[in-house]
Design an enzyme around this catalytic site. Structure first.
Site, PDB file in Angstrom:
ATOM      1  N   HIS A 210       0.845  -1.182   0.000  1.00  0.00           N
ATOM      2  CA  HIS A 210       0.000   0.000   0.000  1.00  0.00           C
ATOM      3  C   HIS A 210       0.887   1.240   0.000  1.00  0.00           C
ATOM      4  O   HIS A 210       1.995   1.218   0.545  1.00  0.00           O
ATOM      5  CB  HIS A 210      -0.927   0.008   1.224  1.00  0.00           C
TER       6      HIS A 210
ATOM      7  N   GLU B 105      -7.812  -4.708  -1.151  1.00  0.00           N
ATOM      8  CA  GLU B 105      -8.289  -5.368  -2.359  1.00  0.00           C
ATOM      9  C   GLU B 105      -8.212  -6.890  -2.267  1.00  0.00           C
ATOM     10  O   GLU B 105      -8.991  -7.592  -2.908  1.00  0.00           O
ATOM     11  CB  GLU B 105      -7.491  -4.886  -3.587  1.00  0.00           C
TER      12      GLU B 105
END
Length: 370
Positions: free
Chosen positions: A262, A315
């Site tokens: 991330h 995700e």
């Protein structure tokens, strides 16, 4: 003449404005909506209550909650002209998010610039756009599959009605699981789509233009398009025993491991941890595979790139959870969008109130002609 400061690539860690909407703290693995722990909110409040918090600054009491739910429920219905437009636009295989661009643009025809509207009128524009988004997406999805659209139910909860309109599923447990995901993904700091929407809002433009700009950024595979790619990676790996070899191949080719890493978090993504817990309720082969593969990927990264902190992001389990509630991969990004449009619209309103155009500088690095 003052020399402009040179920002880091991608504006990483650059503060571009003040906000009261929320914050992401990457080292802590924490994010919030207006000071409320967002992961905790996702586990405890309805989507409408979280929406009210983000838009108006407070969690509603019982009376305000009922009134707000009724208001957005009524706005969720599609008018006949928009349904006709979708019928004329959608073909087999049409991406629902592409249909959303068309429909939101059409609904915005004639809208006045936000800087010319009262606060009440701006709020009405934000609510209308965000409320109708799930209906547009569900309708486009069904039309692309040759199925008849399902009309919105103004008395249903936002998450439950979206799932019903998209798939026909009325299971309350599936709706509750999806609602947790939706609340958890309403907003997440100054991500690319939120920033894009705020740049347009800073010009005083209309709501549709601001949301379409955010939507354009969101469609990128490095942003909103990631959940389906993370699920595809699970399909590619198959048996968790294949994971280490698969990771080695990715790293040797300098390819991204979709669903991991991330831009902000340097520890476990709290959204991923939340959704992992929700996914465990299903105890399906897909969930068991995802759990095993996650552990193997983390171990392989630690082995091949010591010191590199790379963990599952939102995700990764988003695709797993959406599969479990019956949404196909083509609806993963649209479902993400159902939540994020609420955050975009709140950011747009905040930016317009600031009344200052965003106009950074660039450093020219090309040739100078004499």
């Amino acid at each position: 003449m003052t020399t402009p400061l040179v920002a880091p690539e991608g504006l990483k860690n650059v503060i571009v404005t003040d906000t009261e909407l929320g914050d992401v703290r990457g080292e802590e693995g924490y994010y919030h909506y207006r000071g409320h722990d967002a992961a905790r909110l996702a586990a405890t409040v309805s989507f409408e209550d979280a929406w009210h918090l983000v838009l108006f600054g407070s969690l509603p009491g019982a009376d305000d909650a009922a009134a707000f739910r009724a208001r957005v429920g009524a706005l969720r219905a599609l008018d006949g002209r928009t349904v006709d437009l979708l019928r004329a636009t959608v073909r087999p295989g049409t991406e629902p998010m592409h249909a959303l661009r068309v429909a939101l643009a059409a609904l915005g025809v004639g809208d006045r610039p936000l800087m010319d509207l009262s606060e009440e009128e701006r709020t009405a524009a934000a609510l209308r756009s965000a409320a109708v988004t799930p209906t547009i997406l569900a309708t486009a999805h069904r039309l692309a599959r040759g199925e008849a659209p399902i009309e919105a139910d103004p008395d249903a909860g936002h998450a439950a009605d979206y799932l019903r309109m998209a798939t026909g599923d009325t299971d309350p447990d599936d709706a509750a699981a999806l609602q947790i995901y939706l609340v958890a993904t309403i907003d997440h700091g100054f991500n690319a789509s939120t920033f894009a929407g705020r740049v347009i809002a800073s010009t005083g433009s209309d709501m549709a233009s601001c949301l379409l700009g955010a939507l354009g950024a969101f469609l990128g595979p490095l942003h909103g398009g990631a959940p389906s790619r993370a699920l595809a990676a699970l399909a590619e790996i198959g048996d968790p025993a294949n994971t280490r070899e698969w990771v080695r191949g990715k790293i040797s080719r300098d390819e991204k491991i979709m669903g991991f890493g991330h831009a902000v978090y340097r520890t476990h993504d709290p959204r991923s941890e939340l959704l992992k817990g929700v996914a465990r309720r299903y105890d399906s082969p897909l969930v068991r595979q995802a759990l095993a593969v996650e552990s193997e990927i983390e171990a392989a990264i630690n082995e091949l790139k010591p010191g590199r902190r790379l963990y599952a992001n939102v995700e990764y389990y988003a695709g797993v959870l959406m599969s479990e509630v019956g949404l196909p991969p083509s609806m993963f990004t649209p479902t993400f969008g159902v939540a994020r449009v609420v955050g975009w619209s709140a950011n747009v309103l905040e930016q317009v109130r600031q009344g200052k155009i965003i106009r950074p500088s660039a450093r020219y690095v090309g040739d100078l002609l004499q």
